[in-house]
Design a protein around this motif. Structure first.
Motif, mmCIF file in Angstrom:
data_model
loop_
_atom_site.group_PDB
_atom_site.id
_atom_site.type_symbol
_atom_site.label_atom_id
_atom_site.label_comp_id
_atom_site.label_asym_id
_atom_site.label_seq_id
_atom_site.Cartn_x
_atom_site.Cartn_y
_atom_site.Cartn_z
ATOM 1 N N GLY A 5 0.754 -1.266 -0.022
ATOM 2 C CA GLY A 5 0.068 -0.004 0.040
ATOM 3 C C GLY A 5 0.767 1.118 0.119
ATOM 4 N N PHE A 6 0.133 2.368 -0.373
ATOM 5 C CA PHE A 6 0.960 3.759 -0.554
ATOM 6 C C PHE A 6 1.546 4.229 0.781
ATOM 7 N N TYR A 7 1.139 3.840 1.904
ATOM 8 C CA TYR A 7 1.707 4.439 3.083
ATOM 9 C C TYR A 7 2.804 3.716 3.554
ATOM 10 N N ARG A 8 3.034 2.433 3.216
ATOM 11 C CA ARG A 8 4.134 1.398 3.454
ATOM 12 C C ARG A 8 5.212 1.832 2.456
ATOM 13 N N THR A 9 4.837 1.957 1.181
ATOM 14 C CA THR A 9 5.737 1.998 0.043
ATOM 15 C C THR A 9 6.184 3.450 -0.237
ATOM 16 N N PHE A 10 5.544 4.364 0.088
ATOM 17 C CA PHE A 10 5.935 5.822 -0.141
ATOM 18 C C PHE A 10 5.876 6.596 1.115
ATOM 19 N N LEU A 11 4.831 6.780 1.921
ATOM 20 C CA LEU A 11 4.642 7.570 3.001
ATOM 21 C C LEU A 11 5.941 7.337 3.963
ATOM 22 N N CYS A 12 5.849 5.898 4.550
ATOM 23 C CA CYS A 12 7.182 5.589 5.354
ATOM 24 C C CYS A 12 8.424 5.886 4.843
ATOM 25 N N GLU A 13 8.757 5.768 3.694
ATOM 26 C CA GLU A 13 10.047 6.262 2.876
ATOM 27 C C GLU A 13 10.223 7.662 3.174
ATOM 28 N N ILE A 14 9.288 8.480 2.824
ATOM 29 C CA ILE A 14 9.798 9.951 2.896
ATOM 30 C C ILE A 14 9.689 10.608 4.300
ATOM 31 N N LYS A 15 8.810 9.850 4.945
ATOM 32 C CA LYS A 15 8.893 10.503 6.459
ATOM 33 C C LYS A 15 10.066 10.326 7.023
ATOM 34 N N ASP A 16 10.726 9.302 6.724
ATOM 35 C CA ASP A 16 12.182 9.188 7.222
ATOM 36 C C ASP A 16 13.207 9.573 6.434
ATOM 37 N N GLY A 17 13.306 9.827 5.377
ATOM 38 C CA GLY A 17 14.177 10.164 4.641
ATOM 39 C C GLY A 17 14.166 11.529 3.812
ATOM 40 N N ASP A 18 12.921 11.851 3.534
ATOM 41 C CA ASP A 18 12.827 13.308 2.714
ATOM 42 C C ASP A 18 11.894 14.187 3.347
ATOM 43 N N ILE A 19 12.131 14.754 4.291
ATOM 44 C CA ILE A 19 11.339 15.673 4.931
ATOM 45 C C ILE A 19 10.589 16.484 4.299
ATOM 46 N N GLU A 20 11.165 17.167 3.321
ATOM 47 C CA GLU A 20 10.378 18.313 2.228
ATOM 48 C C GLU A 20 9.369 17.598 1.598
ATOM 49 N N THR A 21 9.561 16.521 0.940
ATOM 50 C CA THR A 21 8.585 16.118 0.274
ATOM 51 C C THR A 21 7.336 15.479 1.128
ATOM 52 N N PHE A 22 7.889 15.093 2.351
ATOM 53 C CA PHE A 22 6.702 14.695 3.211
ATOM 54 C C PHE A 22 5.903 15.711 3.512
ATOM 55 N N LYS A 23 6.440 17.145 3.849
ATOM 56 C CA LYS A 23 5.718 18.279 4.303
ATOM 57 C C LYS A 23 4.860 18.767 3.249
ATOM 58 N N ARG A 24 5.345 18.436 2.002
ATOM 59 C CA ARG A 24 4.305 18.982 0.479
ATOM 60 C C ARG A 24 3.460 18.166 0.383
ATOM 61 N N PHE A 25 3.419 16.744 0.822
ATOM 62 C CA PHE A 25 2.640 15.934 0.650
ATOM 63 C C PHE A 25 1.503 16.037 1.888
ATOM 64 N N THR A 26 1.818 16.210 2.982
ATOM 65 C CA THR A 26 0.808 16.058 4.113
ATOM 66 C C THR A 26 0.676 17.250 4.758
ATOM 67 N N MET A 86 2.434 18.750 6.628
ATOM 68 C CA MET A 86 2.877 19.230 8.154
ATOM 69 C C MET A 86 4.299 18.382 8.246
ATOM 70 N N THR A 87 5.035 18.791 9.123
ATOM 71 C CA THR A 87 6.213 17.957 9.401
ATOM 72 C C THR A 87 6.175 16.548 9.950
ATOM 73 N N PRO A 88 7.066 15.545 9.858
ATOM 74 C CA PRO A 88 6.933 14.552 10.368
ATOM 75 C C PRO A 88 6.734 14.581 11.891
ATOM 76 N N GLU A 89 7.309 15.672 12.391
ATOM 77 C CA GLU A 89 7.092 15.794 13.974
ATOM 78 C C GLU A 89 5.472 15.982 14.227
ATOM 79 N N ASN A 90 5.166 17.180 13.589
ATOM 80 C CA ASN A 90 3.502 17.487 13.949
ATOM 81 C C ASN A 90 2.474 16.197 13.350
ATOM 82 N N PHE A 91 3.206 15.564 12.265
ATOM 83 C CA PHE A 91 2.180 14.378 12.015
ATOM 84 C C PHE A 91 2.287 13.121 13.237
ATOM 85 N N GLN A 92 3.345 13.001 13.548
ATOM 86 C CA GLN A 92 3.452 12.197 14.782
ATOM 87 C C GLN A 92 2.579 12.561 16.052
ATOM 88 N N LYS A 93 2.571 13.836 16.143
ATOM 89 C CA LYS A 93 1.685 14.267 17.501
ATOM 90 C C LYS A 93 0.294 14.103 17.319
#
Length: 148
Positions: A44-65, A67-74
């Motif tokens: 699934g998209f969460y496992r194959t893409f989001l987990c990868e960018i959450k840990d490795g490409d913070i800017e892409t994660f912020k553009r997609f979600t 929010m920052t990975p920290e705010n997402f986790q909160k």
């Protein structure tokens, strides 16, 4: 005339038995979801893409979600008690982290990307929005009374 009645009775009994067999077969299905949906955990998209960018490409994660990975986790930590479901014998539940909303995609495309049915996507969005509102309204939605 009695022979016709017996014949009709036998036909009715056969029809009833046939319907019962069909219903019984429908109720005893072994597979309740499509095979591509069953592979959500691995592919699934969460496992194959989001987990990868959450840990490795913070800017892409912020553009997609949005929010920052920290705010997402909160947000996940705050909402998890309200939106986490239990796994059952019939299906694995959808994790709180998979329930994020800020992609801007249609329910149909989310259904394919996350490997979840469209109706399930619809219910997740509705339920998650309600939980976000009820849990976070006092903190983030300050309402002031207007005096006339």
């Amino acid at each position: 005339m009695a022979a016709i009645n017996k014949r009709q009775a036998v036909l009715v009994i056969l029809l009833i038995l046939r319907r019962r067999q069909r219903r019984k077969g429908a109720n005893n299905r072994e597979i309740w979801t499509r095979s591509w949906i069953q592979r959500r955990r691995e592919l699934g998209f969460y496992r194959t893409f989001l987990c990868e960018i959450k840990d490795g490409d913070i800017e892409t994660f912020k553009r997609f979600t949005r929010m920052t990975p920290e705010n997402f986790q909160k947000l996940v930590t705050i909402l998890s008690p309200y939106i986490t479901k239990q796994d059952t014998n019939m299906r694995e539940s959808i994790s709180a982290e998979e329930r994020f909303l800020a992609s801007g995609e249609s329910f149909r495309s989310l259904s394919f990307a996350f490997r979840v049915g469209e109706r399930t996507i619809s219910e997740i969005v509705k339920e998650t929005c309600q939980v976000i509102y009820h849990v976070m309204k006092d903190t983030f939605l300050k309402v002031r009374k207007i005096r006339y």
